[in-house]
Design an enzyme around this catalytic site. Structure first.
Site, PDB file in Angstrom:
ATOM      1  N   ARG A   1       0.831  -1.047  -0.004  1.00  0.00           N
ATOM      2  CA  ARG A   1      -0.013   0.031   0.034  1.00  0.00           C
ATOM      3  C   ARG A   1       0.831   1.392  -0.049  1.00  0.00           C
ATOM      4  O   ARG A   1       1.964   1.238   0.239  1.00  0.00           O
ATOM      5  CB  ARG A   1      -0.916   0.028   1.213  1.00  0.00           C
ATOM      6  CG  ARG A   1      -2.226  -0.908   1.058  1.00  0.00           C
ATOM      7  CD  ARG A   1      -3.037  -0.685   2.375  1.00  0.00           C
ATOM      8  NE  ARG A   1      -2.541  -1.279   3.499  1.00  0.00           N
ATOM      9  CZ  ARG A   1      -1.877  -0.558   4.343  1.00  0.00           C
ATOM     10  NH1 ARG A   1      -1.962   0.794   4.388  1.00  0.00           N
ATOM     11  NH2 ARG A   1      -1.330  -1.032   5.512  1.00  0.00           N
TER      12      ARG A   1
ATOM     13  N   TYR B   1      -1.067  -3.292  -6.981  1.00  0.00           N
ATOM     14  CA  TYR B   1      -1.195  -4.177  -5.503  1.00  0.00           C
ATOM     15  C   TYR B   1      -2.402  -4.004  -5.069  1.00  0.00           C
ATOM     16  O   TYR B   1      -3.140  -3.258  -4.843  1.00  0.00           O
ATOM     17  CB  TYR B   1      -0.102  -3.589  -4.754  1.00  0.00           C
ATOM     18  CG  TYR B   1      -0.136  -4.116  -3.267  1.00  0.00           C
ATOM     19  CD1 TYR B   1       0.569  -5.100  -3.118  1.00  0.00           C
ATOM     20  CD2 TYR B   1      -0.837  -3.493  -2.197  1.00  0.00           C
ATOM     21  CE1 TYR B   1       0.340  -5.826  -1.819  1.00  0.00           C
ATOM     22  CE2 TYR B   1      -0.911  -3.927  -0.772  1.00  0.00           C
ATOM     23  CZ  TYR B   1      -0.022  -5.171  -0.584  1.00  0.00           C
ATOM     24  OH  TYR B   1      -0.297  -5.583   0.665  1.00  0.00           O
TER      25      TYR B   1
ATOM     26  N   LYS C   1      -9.837  -2.290   1.363  1.00  0.00           N
ATOM     27  CA  LYS C   1      -9.698  -1.139   2.475  1.00  0.00           C
ATOM     28  C   LYS C   1     -10.260   0.195   1.901  1.00  0.00           C
ATOM     29  O   LYS C   1     -10.720   1.129   2.882  1.00  0.00           O
ATOM     30  CB  LYS C   1      -8.133  -0.765   2.413  1.00  0.00           C
ATOM     31  CG  LYS C   1      -7.171  -2.046   3.041  1.00  0.00           C
ATOM     32  CD  LYS C   1      -7.756  -2.412   4.602  1.00  0.00           C
ATOM     33  CE  LYS C   1      -7.331  -3.464   5.283  1.00  0.00           C
ATOM     34  NZ  LYS C   1      -6.170  -4.273   4.933  1.00  0.00           N
TER      35      LYS C   1
ATOM     36  N   HIS D   1     -10.632  -2.610  11.122  1.00  0.00           N
ATOM     37  CA  HIS D   1      -9.718  -3.621  10.699  1.00  0.00           C
ATOM     38  C   HIS D   1      -9.436  -4.628  11.656  1.00  0.00           C
ATOM     39  O   HIS D   1      -8.590  -4.641  12.364  1.00  0.00           O
ATOM     40  CB  HIS D   1      -8.402  -2.708  10.557  1.00  0.00           C
ATOM     41  CG  HIS D   1      -7.311  -3.121   9.852  1.00  0.00           C
ATOM     42  ND1 HIS D   1      -5.917  -2.942  10.025  1.00  0.00           N
ATOM     43  CD2 HIS D   1      -7.281  -4.111   8.592  1.00  0.00           C
ATOM     44  CE1 HIS D   1      -5.392  -3.642   8.918  1.00  0.00           C
ATOM     45  NE2 HIS D   1      -5.967  -4.422   8.715  1.00  0.00           N
TER      46      HIS D   1
ATOM     47  N   SER E   1      -1.506  -3.862  10.143  1.00  0.00           N
ATOM     48  CA  SER E   1      -1.269  -4.751   8.874  1.00  0.00           C
ATOM     49  C   SER E   1      -0.163  -5.475   9.233  1.00  0.00           C
ATOM     50  O   SER E   1       0.852  -5.247   9.773  1.00  0.00           O
ATOM     51  CB  SER E   1      -1.105  -3.771   7.659  1.00  0.00           C
ATOM     52  OG  SER E   1      -1.932  -3.092   7.523  1.00  0.00           O
TER      53      SER E   1
ATOM     54  N   CYS F   1       0.374  -7.840  11.601  1.00  0.00           N
ATOM     55  CA  CYS F   1       0.818  -8.017  12.935  1.00  0.00           C
ATOM     56  C   CYS F   1      -0.160  -9.045  13.671  1.00  0.00           C
ATOM     57  O   CYS F   1      -0.399  -9.196  14.756  1.00  0.00           O
ATOM     58  CB  CYS F   1       0.264  -6.746  13.617  1.00  0.00           C
ATOM     59  SG  CYS F   1       1.478  -5.441  13.175  1.00  0.00           S
TER      60      CYS F   1
ATOM     61  N   ASP G   1      -9.647  -9.873   8.091  1.00  0.00           N
ATOM     62  CA  ASP G   1      -8.981  -8.452   8.098  1.00  0.00           C
ATOM     63  C   ASP G   1     -10.141  -7.497   8.444  1.00  0.00           C
ATOM     64  O   ASP G   1      -9.644  -6.299   8.725  1.00  0.00           O
ATOM     65  CB  ASP G   1      -8.642  -8.293   6.864  1.00  0.00           C
ATOM     66  CG  ASP G   1      -7.610  -7.077   6.329  1.00  0.00           C
ATOM     67  OD1 ASP G   1      -6.822  -6.963   7.241  1.00  0.00           O
ATOM     68  OD2 ASP G   1      -7.859  -6.474   5.398  1.00  0.00           O
TER      69      ASP G   1
ATOM     70  N   ARG H   1       1.736 -12.445  -0.851  1.00  0.00           N
ATOM     71  CA  ARG H   1       0.536 -12.738  -0.374  1.00  0.00           C
ATOM     72  C   ARG H   1      -0.154 -13.818  -1.211  1.00  0.00           C
ATOM     73  O   ARG H   1       0.307 -14.047  -2.222  1.00  0.00           O
ATOM     74  CB  ARG H   1      -0.342 -11.455  -0.414  1.00  0.00           C
ATOM     75  CG  ARG H   1       0.314 -10.229   0.637  1.00  0.00           C
ATOM     76  CD  ARG H   1      -0.904  -9.510   1.124  1.00  0.00           C
ATOM     77  NE  ARG H   1      -0.281  -8.545   1.986  1.00  0.00           N
ATOM     78  CZ  ARG H   1      -0.723  -8.436   3.263  1.00  0.00           C
ATOM     79  NH1 ARG H   1      -1.958  -8.881   3.512  1.00  0.00           N
ATOM     80  NH2 ARG H   1      -0.321  -7.516   4.150  1.00  0.00           N
TER      81      ARG H   1
END
Ligand code: GTP
Ligand code: SPV
Ligand code: MN
Length: 607
Positions: free
Chosen positions: A79, A222, A231, A251, A273, A275, A298, A390
């Site tokens: 991001r 991305y 998001k 989130h 993010s 974590c 998420d 990812r």
């Protein structure tokens, strides 16, 4: 109109006038070679993935069914927070934590970027629905994109295509609203020009128009920059909707925890993010008789039910998980999910026998193709997979997905966890003293930055509710909204709020707590606190367990390490106070007075 008609533009499978008008307007601005309305069918997936293989964007894996490897442009891997804008009419409404630009100015700039941007490309029209299709008020969107990679990714991550488009007219045939999401990779092709495997542009804009409920994204392929249902819609735009309509867009993962006595609790958890949300959502408990099922990894949309409890729904339909660190020991359920195929892997390494590999998967093979598409051997001295590589995989394939994930009413939460990545200061778990103190814990959440966003890694920053890059309005108003939500219900109906930290470190920087499946021990304590059966010590920062209060049966971590992760070091906390003060000053006048009072009370307790 003077130009030739664009093939496909008139083949719209809908009569929705606003949608038709918008698609036409975008096609005329961006001048694609053709327009394709996506239906979300398997045939369409097969066509698009085949085309992407021919273009060199995807490599079909031989080791996993219907799965693909993809390497991005090395400059398009995360991001881009610096290029993300909240274009509210008033600068003040974006607040001090967002980049702001006047919506008129931004539209002028981006209209010129979009003009002719799809030349030589196909324009895909992707109708989608965030959240269950059976919802009374389905949250609809349409992404227009010139990337087939984005179109197939949207099929994994959202409920899209014909099934979503059907919801654009309600039972009476009335047109429903939708969020227009415009995306271009920003790489038009001149006649005869050879395409590259990963088209993108050096100039990037991820722009949100909250009053109009509209998203424009340019220049990146991305995940969070290009899959606009995620998001951009489900957090930045939805947080604005949620504030106006009295709910929360967060989130957060959502999980279901069942005790050996078959008691069910639902838990949501917000971590920044990279974590640990996906890992916690799919956790395999190490304690006897406990079971975890997953509902989301998420994003959570939360609203109060008629019984005054807070209910959570996952708006997404797939997982976009961090690959490195995921393996059969840390997250076996993610491994089982991707083994079933239908998965896109981006920026991991490719093995010589058509499988994928990344750091954390054990011994590397003698030879790999790295995410940079270079030959890689264990002697190469750099990671084979990008740290933010990812996988995208369907939620329905996860062996522990709870069936109620698709319930439009959501699930009632017993607990909310806020967590971050802190090497010191923050104990393994702290229970808040109540809702407002819990909001204070969320508001002051801090974490070391990760590779999920472009920028420095490992720098501690404040990340309120793990939403710093995702709040679509003023952070002070956002925190006030959290406090106001707590006034909706009695304390016994509200979820109990906890602060966790799986990442505290000992000497030589090693993690003190083993994490992953062992985190079930911490969930168990949280539930026992809710049920009133576990003990805790009242400390200046909240209620913390002693080692005796935790179920440590069979844990092979030294007890001194567990004790060290639980330690409330008052000197470290006193050092934290000016940092919190500084953060609150950043928010300015709109910081809720309640949070200043909480800080004052904490200061007193630490004195
Ligand atoms: P986003 O998708 O970016 O929002 O990330 P996320 O919050 O879902 O994080 P994820 O679960 O993918 O974990 C990110 C990284 O943290 C991975 O490399 C994990 O292996 C690692 N991780 C997750 N849980 C734990 C844990 O309990 N302990 C430790 N030490 N590492 C963890
Ligand atoms: C995150 O960065 O929090 C993610 C990945 O979950 S992205 O979709 O890029 O936002
Ligand atoms: Mn995330």
């Amino acid at each position: 109109m003077t130009t030739a008609p664009i093939p496909g533009l008139d083949r719209a499978p809908t009569t929705h006038r606003r949608l038709l008008a918008w698609v036409r307007e975008v096609a005329e601005l961006t001048t694609p070679e053709q327009v394709v309305w996506c239906d979300g069918s398997q045939g369409e997936w097969d066509r698009l993935t085949t085309r992407l293989v021919e273009a060199g964007t995807l490599v079909r894996l031989t080791a996993k069914p219907n799965s693909f490897w993809c390497a991005s442009d090395p400059a398009d891997v995360a991001r881009v927070e610096e290029r993300t804008f909240i274009c509210s009419r008033e600068r003040a409404d974006a607040g001090p934590t967002n980049n702001w630009m006047d919506p008129v100015d931004m539209k002028i700039i981006m209209t010129e970027q979009f003009r002719g941007a799809m030349r030589g490309r196909t324009m895909y029209v992707v109708p989608f629905c965030m959240g269950p299709l059976g919802a009374e008020d389905p949250k609809l969107g349409v992404e227009i994109t010139d990337s087939a990679y984005v179109a197939v990714s949207m099929r994994v991550m959202t409920r899209m295509g014909s099934q979503a488009l059907a919801a654009f007219l309600d039972d009476e045939g009335t047109e429903r609203d939708f969020v227009p999401c415009l995306h271009s990779v920003g790489a038009p092709l001149a006649p005869g020009q050879q395409d590259v495997p990963w088209p993108c542009d050096n100039t990037k804009y991820i722009s949100h128009f909250p009053e109009e409920r509209m998203i424009w994204s340019y220049g990146s392929g991305y995940g969070g920059n290009s899959l606009l249902g995620k998001k951009c819609y489900s957090l930045r735009i939805a947080s604005v909707m949620a504030r106006e309509e009295g709910w929360l867009a967060e989130h957060m993962l959502i999980l279901k925890l069942t005790s050996p006595q078959q008691k069910v609790h639902y838990i949501a958890a917000a971590f920044p993010s990279a974590c640990g949300k996906t890992n916690l959502a799919m956790l395999e408990p190490t304690i006897e008789g406990w079971k975890v099922e997953t509902l989301g990894d998420d994003i959570a949309w939360m609203r109060f039910g008629e019984d005054s409890r807070l209910y959570a729904v996952n708006p997404e339909f797939g997982f976009f998980g961090v690959a490195p660190g995921t393996d059969w020991h840390t997250n076996p359920n993610a491994m089982r999910t991707v083994e079933r195929g239908n998965t896109l892997f981006t920026n991991v390494a490719l093995t010589d026998d058509g499988d994928i590999w990344w750091e954390g998967m054990g011994e590397p093979p003698a030879h790999l193709t790295s995410w940079k598409k270079q030959d890689w051997t264990p002697a190469s001295g750099e990671p084979a997979a990008h740290p933010n590589s990812r996988y995208r995989t369907p939620i329905t394939q996860c062996p522990i997905t709870a069936p109620e994930f698709d319930d439009p009413n959501g699930v009632p939460l017993s607990a909310i966890l806020f967590g971050g990545r802190r090497a010191d200061t923050v104990p393994l778990i702290t229970e808040s003293r109540g809702w407002e103190h819990g909001v204070f814990l969320g508001a002051t959440l801090s974490s070391e930055t990760t590779t999920a966003a472009v920028g420095k890694v490992g720098v501690v920053r404040r990340d309120p509710m793990a939403m710093l890059p995702f709040i679509g309005y003023h952070a002070g108003d956002y925190l006030q909204h959290w406090i106001t939500m707590g006034k909706h219900s009695d304390a016994d109906k509200l979820p109990k709020i906890f602060h966790v930290n799986w990442f505290r470190r000992g000497e030589e920087g090693r993690f003190l707590w083993p994490g992953f499946g062992e985190n079930s021990r911490i969930l168990k304590w949280a539930i026992e606190r809710i049920e009133g059966t576990a003990s805790a010590v009242a400390t200046p920062i909240g209620y913390v367990p002693t080692t005796a209060a935790l179920d440590l049966t069979g844990l092979d971590t030294p007890i001194e390490d567990v004790r060290a992760t639980l330690k409330v070091d008052e000197a470290q906390w006193r050092a934290e106070l000016p940092l919190i003060e500084e953060w609150f000053d950043t928010i300015g006048d709109k910081l809720p007075a309640t949070l200043r009072e909480e800080l004052y009370a904490l200061t007193e307790r630490l004195a």
